[in-house]
Design a protein around this motif. Structure first.
Motif, PDB file in Angstrom:
ATOM      1  N   MET A 110       0.835  -1.193   0.000  1.00  8.04           N
ATOM      2  CA  MET A 110       0.000   0.000   0.000  1.00  8.04           C
ATOM      3  C   MET A 110       0.878   1.255   0.000  1.00  8.04           C
ATOM      4  O   MET A 110       0.617   2.209  -0.724  1.00  8.04           O
ATOM      5  CB  MET A 110      -0.907  -0.008   1.231  1.00  8.04           C
ATOM      6  CG  MET A 110      -1.867   1.151   1.265  1.00  8.04           C
ATOM      7  SD  MET A 110      -2.786   1.216   2.790  1.00  8.04           S
ATOM      8  CE  MET A 110      -1.526   1.658   3.945  1.00  8.04           C
ATOM      9  N   ARG A 111       1.945   1.219   0.781  1.00  8.73           N
ATOM     10  CA  ARG A 111       2.868   2.364   0.806  1.00  8.73           C
ATOM     11  C   ARG A 111       3.600   2.493  -0.524  1.00  8.73           C
ATOM     12  O   ARG A 111       3.857   3.595  -0.998  1.00  8.73           O
ATOM     13  CB  ARG A 111       3.874   2.199   1.936  1.00  8.73           C
ATOM     14  CG  ARG A 111       3.239   2.448   3.279  1.00  8.73           C
ATOM     15  CD  ARG A 111       4.255   2.301   4.374  1.00  8.73           C
ATOM     16  NE  ARG A 111       3.611   2.410   5.671  1.00  8.73           N
ATOM     17  CZ  ARG A 111       4.091   1.914   6.790  1.00  8.73           C
ATOM     18  NH1 ARG A 111       5.224   1.255   6.776  1.00  8.73           N
ATOM     19  NH2 ARG A 111       3.452   2.063   7.916  1.00  8.73           N
ATOM     20  N   LEU A 113       2.444   1.742  -3.407  1.00  3.91           N
ATOM     21  CA  LEU A 113       1.517   2.389  -4.343  1.00  3.91           C
ATOM     22  C   LEU A 113       1.563   3.907  -4.150  1.00  3.91           C
ATOM     23  O   LEU A 113       1.612   4.663  -5.124  1.00  3.91           O
ATOM     24  CB  LEU A 113       0.085   1.861  -4.134  1.00  3.91           C
ATOM     25  CG  LEU A 113      -1.013   2.584  -4.913  1.00  3.91           C
ATOM     26  CD1 LEU A 113      -0.823   2.439  -6.425  1.00  3.91           C
ATOM     27  CD2 LEU A 113      -2.405   2.060  -4.537  1.00  3.91           C
ATOM     28  N   GLY A 114       1.601   4.337  -2.892  1.00  2.00           N
ATOM     29  CA  GLY A 114       1.689   5.774  -2.597  1.00  2.00           C
ATOM     30  C   GLY A 114       2.968   6.369  -3.173  1.00  2.00           C
ATOM     31  O   GLY A 114       2.960   7.461  -3.732  1.00  2.00           O
ATOM     32  N   LEU A 117       2.599   6.622  -6.977  1.00  2.00           N
ATOM     33  CA  LEU A 117       1.707   7.739  -7.317  1.00  2.00           C
ATOM     34  C   LEU A 117       2.415   9.082  -7.119  1.00  2.00           C
ATOM     35  O   LEU A 117       2.171  10.034  -7.854  1.00  2.00           O
ATOM     36  CB  LEU A 117       0.438   7.680  -6.461  1.00  2.00           C
ATOM     37  CG  LEU A 117      -0.585   6.610  -6.856  1.00  2.00           C
ATOM     38  CD1 LEU A 117      -1.568   6.355  -5.728  1.00  2.00           C
ATOM     39  CD2 LEU A 117      -1.348   7.006  -8.115  1.00  2.00           C
ATOM     40  N   TYR A 142       1.467  -8.066  -7.182  1.00  2.20           N
ATOM     41  CA  TYR A 142       1.219  -6.805  -6.474  1.00  2.20           C
ATOM     42  C   TYR A 142       1.911  -5.639  -7.175  1.00  2.20           C
ATOM     43  O   TYR A 142       1.326  -4.594  -7.427  1.00  2.20           O
ATOM     44  CB  TYR A 142       1.739  -6.895  -5.036  1.00  2.20           C
ATOM     45  CG  TYR A 142       0.643  -6.919  -3.996  1.00  2.20           C
ATOM     46  CD1 TYR A 142      -0.195  -5.821  -3.831  1.00  2.20           C
ATOM     47  CD2 TYR A 142       0.458  -8.017  -3.187  1.00  2.20           C
ATOM     48  CE1 TYR A 142      -1.198  -5.841  -2.872  1.00  2.20           C
ATOM     49  CE2 TYR A 142      -0.532  -8.044  -2.222  1.00  2.20           C
ATOM     50  CZ  TYR A 142      -1.363  -6.960  -2.069  1.00  2.20           C
ATOM     51  OH  TYR A 142      -2.345  -6.976  -1.133  1.00  2.20           O
ATOM     52  N   ILE A 145       0.186  -4.614 -10.418  1.00  3.88           N
ATOM     53  CA  ILE A 145      -1.113  -3.939 -10.239  1.00  3.88           C
ATOM     54  C   ILE A 145      -0.893  -2.538  -9.670  1.00  3.88           C
ATOM     55  O   ILE A 145      -1.570  -1.590 -10.067  1.00  3.88           O
ATOM     56  CB  ILE A 145      -2.083  -4.778  -9.369  1.00  3.88           C
ATOM     57  CG1 ILE A 145      -2.188  -6.201  -9.922  1.00  3.88           C
ATOM     58  CG2 ILE A 145      -3.476  -4.137  -9.347  1.00  3.88           C
ATOM     59  CD1 ILE A 145      -3.050  -7.138  -9.120  1.00  3.88           C
ATOM     60  N   ASN A 146       0.094  -2.403  -8.773  1.00  2.00           N
ATOM     61  CA  ASN A 146       0.443  -1.061  -8.289  1.00  2.00           C
ATOM     62  C   ASN A 146       0.815  -0.155  -9.462  1.00  2.00           C
ATOM     63  O   ASN A 146       0.389   0.991  -9.533  1.00  2.00           O
ATOM     64  CB  ASN A 146       1.639  -1.139  -7.328  1.00  2.00           C
ATOM     65  CG  ASN A 146       1.224  -1.467  -5.901  1.00  2.00           C
ATOM     66  OD1 ASN A 146       0.040  -1.397  -5.568  1.00  2.00           O
ATOM     67  ND2 ASN A 146       2.176  -1.813  -5.068  1.00  2.00           N
ATOM     68  N   VAL A 149      -2.274   0.804 -11.501  1.00  2.00           N
ATOM     69  CA  VAL A 149      -3.098   1.817 -10.818  1.00  2.00           C
ATOM     70  C   VAL A 149      -2.439   3.204 -10.924  1.00  2.00           C
ATOM     71  O   VAL A 149      -3.115   4.205 -11.119  1.00  2.00           O
ATOM     72  CB  VAL A 149      -3.338   1.422  -9.338  1.00  2.00           C
ATOM     73  CG1 VAL A 149      -3.991   2.541  -8.554  1.00  2.00           C
ATOM     74  CG2 VAL A 149      -4.224   0.182  -9.265  1.00  2.00           C
ATOM     75  N   PHE A 179     -10.292  -0.817 -13.065  1.00  2.00           N
ATOM     76  CA  PHE A 179      -9.567   0.396 -12.704  1.00  2.00           C
ATOM     77  C   PHE A 179      -9.784   1.521 -13.714  1.00  2.00           C
ATOM     78  O   PHE A 179      -9.150   2.574 -13.622  1.00  2.00           O
ATOM     79  CB  PHE A 179      -8.060   0.101 -12.556  1.00  2.00           C
ATOM     80  CG  PHE A 179      -7.717  -0.688 -11.324  1.00  2.00           C
ATOM     81  CD1 PHE A 179      -8.168  -0.265 -10.082  1.00  2.00           C
ATOM     82  CD2 PHE A 179      -6.962  -1.835 -11.396  1.00  2.00           C
ATOM     83  CE1 PHE A 179      -7.858  -0.980  -8.935  1.00  2.00           C
ATOM     84  CE2 PHE A 179      -6.642  -2.554 -10.255  1.00  2.00           C
ATOM     85  CZ  PHE A 179      -7.098  -2.128  -9.023  1.00  2.00           C
TER      86      PHE A 179
ATOM     87  N   ASP B  55      -4.913  -1.267  -0.145  1.00  2.00           N
ATOM     88  CA  ASP B  55      -3.955  -1.710  -1.155  1.00  2.00           C
ATOM     89  C   ASP B  55      -4.719  -2.100  -2.421  1.00  2.00           C
ATOM     90  O   ASP B  55      -5.953  -2.075  -2.447  1.00  2.00           O
ATOM     91  CB  ASP B  55      -3.112  -2.885  -0.626  1.00  2.00           C
ATOM     92  CG  ASP B  55      -3.964  -4.106  -0.324  1.00  2.00           C
ATOM     93  OD1 ASP B  55      -5.186  -3.948  -0.158  1.00  2.00           O
ATOM     94  OD2 ASP B  55      -3.418  -5.213  -0.262  1.00  2.00           O
ATOM     95  N   VAL B  56      -3.973  -2.455  -3.495  1.00  2.00           N
ATOM     96  CA  VAL B  56      -4.628  -2.705  -4.786  1.00  2.00           C
ATOM     97  C   VAL B  56      -5.582  -3.897  -4.760  1.00  2.00           C
ATOM     98  O   VAL B  56      -6.601  -3.887  -5.455  1.00  2.00           O
ATOM     99  CB  VAL B  56      -3.595  -2.877  -5.929  1.00  2.00           C
ATOM    100  CG1 VAL B  56      -3.023  -1.538  -6.325  1.00  2.00           C
ATOM    101  CG2 VAL B  56      -2.504  -3.849  -5.573  1.00  2.00           C
ATOM    102  N   MET B  71     -10.094   5.176  -5.618  1.00  2.00           N
ATOM    103  CA  MET B  71      -9.022   5.442  -6.593  1.00  2.00           C
ATOM    104  C   MET B  71      -8.724   6.948  -6.651  1.00  2.00           C
ATOM    105  O   MET B  71      -7.572   7.355  -6.735  1.00  2.00           O
ATOM    106  CB  MET B  71      -9.455   4.994  -7.991  1.00  2.00           C
ATOM    107  CG  MET B  71      -9.574   3.501  -8.149  1.00  2.00           C
ATOM    108  SD  MET B  71      -8.063   2.762  -8.699  1.00  2.00           S
ATOM    109  CE  MET B  71      -7.922   3.431 -10.337  1.00  2.00           C
ATOM    110  N   ARG B 123      -1.208   6.187   5.310  1.00  2.00           N
ATOM    111  CA  ARG B 123      -0.305   5.091   4.922  1.00  2.00           C
ATOM    112  C   ARG B 123       0.680   4.732   6.027  1.00  2.00           C
ATOM    113  O   ARG B 123       1.300   3.680   5.989  1.00  2.00           O
ATOM    114  CB  ARG B 123       0.452   5.464   3.642  1.00  2.00           C
ATOM    115  CG  ARG B 123      -0.470   5.544   2.446  1.00  2.00           C
ATOM    116  CD  ARG B 123       0.269   5.398   1.127  1.00  2.00           C
ATOM    117  NE  ARG B 123      -0.667   5.077   0.075  1.00  2.00           N
ATOM    118  CZ  ARG B 123      -1.272   5.971  -0.697  1.00  2.00           C
ATOM    119  NH1 ARG B 123      -1.051   7.243  -0.524  1.00  2.00           N
ATOM    120  NH2 ARG B 123      -2.115   5.600  -1.646  1.00  2.00           N
TER     121      ARG B 123
END
Lengths: 259, 127
Positions: A110-111, A113-114, A117, A142, A145-146, A149, A179, B55-56, B71, B123
């Motif tokens: 999750m981080r 992905l941040g 972004l 993972y 997909i990150n 996105v 998405f 998370d995704v 999103m 996060r």
């Protein structure tokens, strides 16, 4: 308009890295400022392909939040002719790093992905990059997909292989559609696609099968196989048909003509 | 002049407080309506998960209407319902309801700055 482009596929060996590197190099040759990132942490390959030396920071370090994005960028502009800028963010190829990346949990992803972004702000806006390319690992990983996105546009590489066709169709429906990602399909390693009529027929057939716009059709070139993944093809062979096909893909992306 | 200001300031402050309270009530109502409209057993069981992380894979498993909002907030980092509505082309009240639903589910945090409510993905502590 600056963009993040992810290059993805259902199966391995469809030409993602070849497309990522050569699309990025094509934009750099056109005078753009580009960076290509290796997000295939399980099987890093850009390090060898681009023959980068003395890498101090890896993309792994940026995603682990131990360095800034700028530190990861290796300047490879000297490998490209023209006034453009060509950078790479490399995945650490050591076995220890691969093992470490394979064991990350959901919180870390999750981080990550941040952090991906955030590249939009740090590189596209602040550093004035025109394009960032994410070379991903195949399938539903993972990291891939990150990347999808975080991307503005996804180049989907596929071949005529039956399992690849079925898997790509499913992925288009159950991943990119969910998405709401803009996608362009590249059919790679096509046998006998020389005639224009055949190309049009193939393009129409693909639109019917996949229901997404075509970005390009790449015939099976022995010269690419002979190169053994060892070169930036569009730079070394400027008159080769492959270089022209990639240039046409770049033109479509630049002019938002993928439809 | 000063006397006039004193006389008018207090009623305005009271009215602003009433407006804020009404806004909060409105948002709570929107969440209740939205959960009744879109909620199913899976969603209800997903509410307030102790280890909820955006998370995704979580995004993939969300219902379409919430994924779109999630999103947008992932892209914005920190935003009001109005800013999210600008991205999704849906009404501010709808986005407000979805964002509050994501807060209840534990995926987002909410903070007030003056009269505005900001939503964000935490996060650092999530997961």
């Amino acid at each position: 308009m600056s963009k993040i482009i992810a290059v993805h596929s259902y199966k391995g060996g469809t030409g993602k890295t070849l497309l990522s590197v050569n699309l990025a190099a094509t934009f750099a040759k056109l005078g753009k400022k580009v960076a290509v990132f290796d997000l295939d942490f399980r099987a890093p390959s850009l390090f060898s392909i681009l023959k980068a030396e003395n890498v101090e920071y890896w993309l792994n370090d940026y995603l682990n939040n131990t360095c800034d994005a700028e530190k990861v960028l290796v300047d490879l502009s000297s490998k490209i002719s023209g006034n453009g800028k060509f950078f790479a963010g490399l995945a650490n190829p050591s076995t220890e790093a691969i093992r470490d990346m394979s064991a990350k949990d959901r919180k870390w992803e999750m981080r990550a992905l941040g952090r991906l972004l955030a590249l939009k702000e740090t590189l596209l806006v602040d550093q004035k990059f025109d394009y960032l390319f994410f070379d991903t690992s195949p399938g539903l990983q993972y990291s891939s997909i990150n990347a999808i996105v975080a991307a503005d546009f996804v180049v989907v590489a596929t071949t005529g292989d039956r399992s690849d066709v079925d898997g790509t169709k499913r992925m288009l429906l159950e991943l990119y559609n969910l998405f709401e990602k803009k996608t362009g399909l590249v059919l790679n390693k096509v046998l006998d696609s020389s005639a224009t009529a055949k190309k049009t027929e193939m393009s129409n057939k693909i639109k019917t099968v996949y229901h997404v716009p075509m970005l390009g059709i790449v015939p099976c070139f022995c010269e690419i196989l002979r190169a053994e993944g060892n070169l930036i093809f569009v730079e070394d062979k400027p008159d080769h048909p492959f270089t022209k096909i990639v240039a046409e893909m770049a033109r479509k992306i630049e002019n938002n003509e993928v439809n | 002049m000063i006397k006039d200001e004193i006389l008018t300031k207090k009623p305005i402050a009271i009215l602003e407080k009433i407006e804020e309270s009404l806004e909060r009530l409105n948002q709570k109502m929107e969440v209740i309506i939205e959960i009744q409209k879109n909620g199913n057993d899976n969603q209800r069981s997903a509410l307030a998960l102790p280890d909820a992380s955006l998370d995704v894979m979580t995004l993939l498993s969300m219902p379409d209407h919430l994924r779109k909002t999630a999103m947008a907030i992932c892209r914005c980092v920190h935003a009001t319902a109005e800013e999210i509505a600008g991205q999704t082309s849906r009404a501010r009240a709808v986005e407000s309801a979805y964002l509050n639903q994501l807060v209840i589910m534990g995926y987002l945090k909410k903070e007030r700055k003056g009269r505005k409510a900001y939503f964000y993905v935490d996060r650092e502590t999530q997961g």
